[in-house]
Motif scaffolding. Structure first.
Motif, PDB file in Angstrom:
ATOM      1  N   ARG A 251       0.841  -1.193   0.000  1.00 14.86           N
ATOM      2  CA  ARG A 251       0.000   0.000   0.000  1.00 14.86           C
ATOM      3  C   ARG A 251       0.873   1.240   0.000  1.00 14.86           C
ATOM      4  O   ARG A 251       2.019   1.219   0.446  1.00 14.86           O
ATOM      5  CB  ARG A 251      -0.953  -0.004   1.191  1.00 14.86           C
ATOM      6  CG  ARG A 251      -0.274   0.142   2.554  1.00 14.86           C
ATOM      7  CD  ARG A 251      -1.301  -0.027   3.670  1.00 14.86           C
ATOM      8  NE  ARG A 251      -0.701   0.146   4.994  1.00 14.86           N
ATOM      9  CZ  ARG A 251      -1.351  -0.063   6.137  1.00 14.86           C
ATOM     10  NH1 ARG A 251      -2.630  -0.448   6.126  1.00 14.86           N
ATOM     11  NH2 ARG A 251      -0.718   0.124   7.291  1.00 14.86           N
ATOM     12  N   GLN A 252       0.279   2.313  -0.499  1.00 15.69           N
ATOM     13  CA  GLN A 252       0.981   3.594  -0.535  1.00 15.69           C
ATOM     14  C   GLN A 252       0.010   4.702  -0.196  1.00 15.69           C
ATOM     15  O   GLN A 252      -0.993   4.889  -0.888  1.00 15.69           O
ATOM     16  CB  GLN A 252       1.617   3.837  -1.903  1.00 15.69           C
ATOM     17  CG  GLN A 252       2.501   5.065  -1.940  1.00 15.69           C
ATOM     18  CD  GLN A 252       3.344   5.130  -3.199  1.00 15.69           C
ATOM     19  OE1 GLN A 252       3.057   4.483  -4.198  1.00 15.69           O
ATOM     20  NE2 GLN A 252       4.414   5.905  -3.145  1.00 15.69           N
ATOM     21  N   ALA A 253       0.309   5.410   0.877  1.00 21.76           N
ATOM     22  CA  ALA A 253      -0.485   6.557   1.289  1.00 21.76           C
ATOM     23  C   ALA A 253       0.117   7.813   0.672  1.00 21.76           C
ATOM     24  O   ALA A 253       1.309   7.834   0.341  1.00 21.76           O
ATOM     25  CB  ALA A 253      -0.502   6.663   2.808  1.00 21.76           C
ATOM     26  N   PRO A 254      -0.679   8.864   0.523  1.00 19.92           N
ATOM     27  CA  PRO A 254      -0.165  10.106  -0.068  1.00 19.92           C
ATOM     28  C   PRO A 254       1.048  10.633   0.690  1.00 19.92           C
ATOM     29  O   PRO A 254       1.032  10.723   1.915  1.00 19.92           O
ATOM     30  CB  PRO A 254      -1.355  11.060   0.057  1.00 19.92           C
ATOM     31  CG  PRO A 254      -2.549  10.179   0.072  1.00 19.92           C
ATOM     32  CD  PRO A 254      -2.128   8.947   0.806  1.00 19.92           C
ATOM     33  N   GLY A 255       2.108  10.925  -0.050  1.00 21.93           N
ATOM     34  CA  GLY A 255       3.301  11.473   0.563  1.00 21.93           C
ATOM     35  C   GLY A 255       4.191  10.459   1.249  1.00 21.93           C
ATOM     36  O   GLY A 255       5.189  10.832   1.869  1.00 21.93           O
ATOM     37  N   LYS A 256       3.829   9.185   1.152  1.00 24.69           N
ATOM     38  CA  LYS A 256       4.613   8.140   1.816  1.00 24.69           C
ATOM     39  C   LYS A 256       5.102   7.130   0.796  1.00 24.69           C
ATOM     40  O   LYS A 256       4.567   7.026  -0.310  1.00 24.69           O
ATOM     41  CB  LYS A 256       3.787   7.443   2.894  1.00 24.69           C
ATOM     42  CG  LYS A 256       3.398   8.343   4.050  1.00 24.69           C
ATOM     43  CD  LYS A 256       2.734   7.552   5.151  1.00 24.69           C
ATOM     44  CE  LYS A 256       2.420   8.427   6.357  1.00 24.69           C
ATOM     45  NZ  LYS A 256       1.785   7.646   7.448  1.00 24.69           N
TER      46      LYS A 256
ATOM     47  N   TYR B 132      -3.981   0.415  -2.485  1.00 31.20           N
ATOM     48  CA  TYR B 132      -3.494  -0.943  -2.258  1.00 31.20           C
ATOM     49  C   TYR B 132      -3.164  -1.605  -3.595  1.00 31.20           C
ATOM     50  O   TYR B 132      -3.971  -1.555  -4.529  1.00 31.20           O
ATOM     51  CB  TYR B 132      -4.532  -1.756  -1.508  1.00 31.20           C
ATOM     52  CG  TYR B 132      -4.585  -1.413  -0.033  1.00 31.20           C
ATOM     53  CD1 TYR B 132      -5.086  -0.181   0.387  1.00 31.20           C
ATOM     54  CD2 TYR B 132      -4.101  -2.286   0.935  1.00 31.20           C
ATOM     55  CE1 TYR B 132      -5.112   0.161   1.732  1.00 31.20           C
ATOM     56  CE2 TYR B 132      -4.124  -1.957   2.288  1.00 31.20           C
ATOM     57  CZ  TYR B 132      -4.627  -0.730   2.674  1.00 31.20           C
ATOM     58  OH  TYR B 132      -4.650  -0.399   4.007  1.00 31.20           O
ATOM     59  N   TYR B 133      -1.976  -2.206  -3.646  1.00 30.81           N
ATOM     60  CA  TYR B 133      -1.488  -2.840  -4.862  1.00 30.81           C
ATOM     61  C   TYR B 133      -1.241  -4.322  -4.627  1.00 30.81           C
ATOM     62  O   TYR B 133      -0.682  -4.712  -3.601  1.00 30.81           O
ATOM     63  CB  TYR B 133      -0.173  -2.209  -5.306  1.00 30.81           C
ATOM     64  CG  TYR B 133      -0.263  -0.749  -5.662  1.00 30.81           C
ATOM     65  CD1 TYR B 133      -0.073   0.248  -4.719  1.00 30.81           C
ATOM     66  CD2 TYR B 133      -0.541  -0.346  -6.972  1.00 30.81           C
ATOM     67  CE1 TYR B 133      -0.145   1.583  -5.033  1.00 30.81           C
ATOM     68  CE2 TYR B 133      -0.622   0.994  -7.313  1.00 30.81           C
ATOM     69  CZ  TYR B 133      -0.423   1.946  -6.337  1.00 30.81           C
ATOM     70  OH  TYR B 133      -0.504   3.277  -6.665  1.00 30.81           O
ATOM     71  N   CYS B 134      -1.621  -5.094  -5.602  1.00 34.51           N
ATOM     72  CA  CYS B 134      -1.326  -6.510  -5.622  1.00 34.51           C
ATOM     73  C   CYS B 134      -0.034  -6.710  -6.415  1.00 34.51           C
ATOM     74  O   CYS B 134       0.210  -6.006  -7.400  1.00 34.51           O
ATOM     75  CB  CYS B 134      -2.491  -7.229  -6.295  1.00 34.51           C
ATOM     76  SG  CYS B 134      -2.252  -8.966  -6.589  1.00 34.51           S
TER      77      CYS B 134
ATOM     78  N   GLY C 285      -0.435  -4.781  -9.978  1.00 38.57           N
ATOM     79  CA  GLY C 285      -1.742  -4.319 -10.417  1.00 38.57           C
ATOM     80  C   GLY C 285      -1.771  -2.806 -10.479  1.00 38.57           C
ATOM     81  O   GLY C 285      -0.795  -2.131 -10.143  1.00 38.57           O
ATOM     82  N   GLN C 286      -2.926  -2.284 -10.877  1.00 33.63           N
ATOM     83  CA  GLN C 286      -3.059  -0.846 -11.069  1.00 33.63           C
ATOM     84  C   GLN C 286      -3.389  -0.122  -9.769  1.00 33.63           C
ATOM     85  O   GLN C 286      -3.295   1.108  -9.697  1.00 33.63           O
ATOM     86  CB  GLN C 286      -4.140  -0.556 -12.115  1.00 33.63           C
ATOM     87  CG  GLN C 286      -5.577  -0.604 -11.594  1.00 33.63           C
ATOM     88  CD  GLN C 286      -6.083  -2.007 -11.293  1.00 33.63           C
ATOM     89  OE1 GLN C 286      -5.428  -3.007 -11.597  1.00 33.63           O
ATOM     90  NE2 GLN C 286      -7.267  -2.090 -10.700  1.00 33.63           N
ATOM     91  N   GLY C 287      -3.777  -0.873  -8.760  1.00 32.84           N
ATOM     92  CA  GLY C 287      -4.087  -0.288  -7.461  1.00 32.84           C
ATOM     93  C   GLY C 287      -5.572  -0.072  -7.263  1.00 32.84           C
ATOM     94  O   GLY C 287      -6.319   0.164  -8.219  1.00 32.84           O
ATOM     95  N   THR C 288      -5.992  -0.160  -6.013  1.00 33.90           N
ATOM     96  CA  THR C 288      -7.375   0.123  -5.646  1.00 33.90           C
ATOM     97  C   THR C 288      -7.369   0.974  -4.380  1.00 33.90           C
ATOM     98  O   THR C 288      -6.597   0.708  -3.450  1.00 33.90           O
ATOM     99  CB  THR C 288      -8.185  -1.185  -5.454  1.00 33.90           C
ATOM    100  OG1 THR C 288      -9.555  -0.873  -5.225  1.00 33.90           O
ATOM    101  CG2 THR C 288      -7.660  -2.018  -4.298  1.00 33.90           C
ATOM    102  N   GLN C 289      -8.200   2.002  -4.371  1.00 33.66           N
ATOM    103  CA  GLN C 289      -8.181   2.971  -3.269  1.00 33.66           C
ATOM    104  C   GLN C 289      -9.012   2.487  -2.090  1.00 33.66           C
ATOM    105  O   GLN C 289     -10.153   2.038  -2.262  1.00 33.66           O
ATOM    106  CB  GLN C 289      -8.714   4.322  -3.743  1.00 33.66           C
ATOM    107  CG  GLN C 289      -8.764   5.395  -2.675  1.00 33.66           C
ATOM    108  CD  GLN C 289      -7.378   5.800  -2.198  1.00 33.66           C
ATOM    109  OE1 GLN C 289      -6.432   5.860  -2.976  1.00 33.66           O
ATOM    110  NE2 GLN C 289      -7.254   6.078  -0.894  1.00 33.66           N
ATOM    111  N   VAL C 290      -8.419   2.581  -0.909  1.00 35.05           N
ATOM    112  CA  VAL C 290      -9.124   2.297   0.333  1.00 35.05           C
ATOM    113  C   VAL C 290      -9.079   3.565   1.181  1.00 35.05           C
ATOM    114  O   VAL C 290      -8.001   4.089   1.451  1.00 35.05           O
ATOM    115  CB  VAL C 290      -8.474   1.128   1.099  1.00 35.05           C
ATOM    116  CG1 VAL C 290      -9.087   0.991   2.490  1.00 35.05           C
ATOM    117  CG2 VAL C 290      -8.635  -0.169   0.312  1.00 35.05           C
TER     118      VAL C 290
END
Length: 117
Positions: free
Chosen positions: A38-43, A94-96, A108-113
Motif C-alpha cells: 500500500r501507498q499513502a499520499p506522501g509516503k 493498495y497494490y497486488c 496491479g493498477q491499485g485500488t483505493q481504500v
C-alpha cells in the motif's frame, strides 16, 4: 502478458471491513508468492501481507497483524485481502504484486481504500 487486476476498494468508516481481490490473467507464470502493498499520499509504498503460492505460508506487517488476512485460490490465480477493524491510517492505494524469480515482477493498477474517522 500477465495482468493483475485488483477490486474491492472503497470508503468505509473506522472499525469497518473491506475485502480486496486480485486476479491474475493473460498468461501463465510460475509465481513464488503474491502480496499486497500500500501507498499513502506522501509516503513510500510499504509491504502489507504476502502468501507463498505453494506452501501457503503467510507474512504480515506488524501494523496489520490480527486485523488483516491474506488468502488465495491457486486454481483461480486469485488472492484476497480481508481487512477488518480498519483504521484511518489504513487509508492508501493498495497494490497486488506477484513474485517471480524472487522479484516483485508484476503489479496491479491499485485500488483505493479510504477509512473515515
Amino acid at each position: 502478458q500477465v495482468q493483475l487486476v485488483e477490486s474491492g476498494g472503497g470508503l468505509v468508516q473506522a472499525g469497518g471491513s473491506l475485502r480486496l481481490s486480485c486476479a491474475a490473467s493473460g498468461g501463465t507464470f510460475s509465481n513464488n508468492a503474491m502480496a499486497w502493498f500500500r501507498q499513502a499520499p506522501g509516503k513510500e509504498r510499504e509491504f502489507v501481507a504476502s502468501i507463498r503460492w505453494r506452501s501457503g505460508i503467510r507474512y504480515y506487517a506488524d501494523s496489520v497483524k490480527g486485523r488483516f488476512t491474506i488468502s488465495k485460490d491457486n486454481a483461480k490465480n486469485t488472492v484476497w485481502l480481508q481487512m477488518n477493524r480498519l483504521k484511518p491510517e489504513d487509508t492508501a492505494t493498495y497494490y497486488c504484486a506477484a513474485n517471480v524469480d524472487n522479484k516483485w515482477r508484476y503489479w496491479g493498477q491499485g485500488t483505493q481504500v479510504t477509512v473515515s474517522s
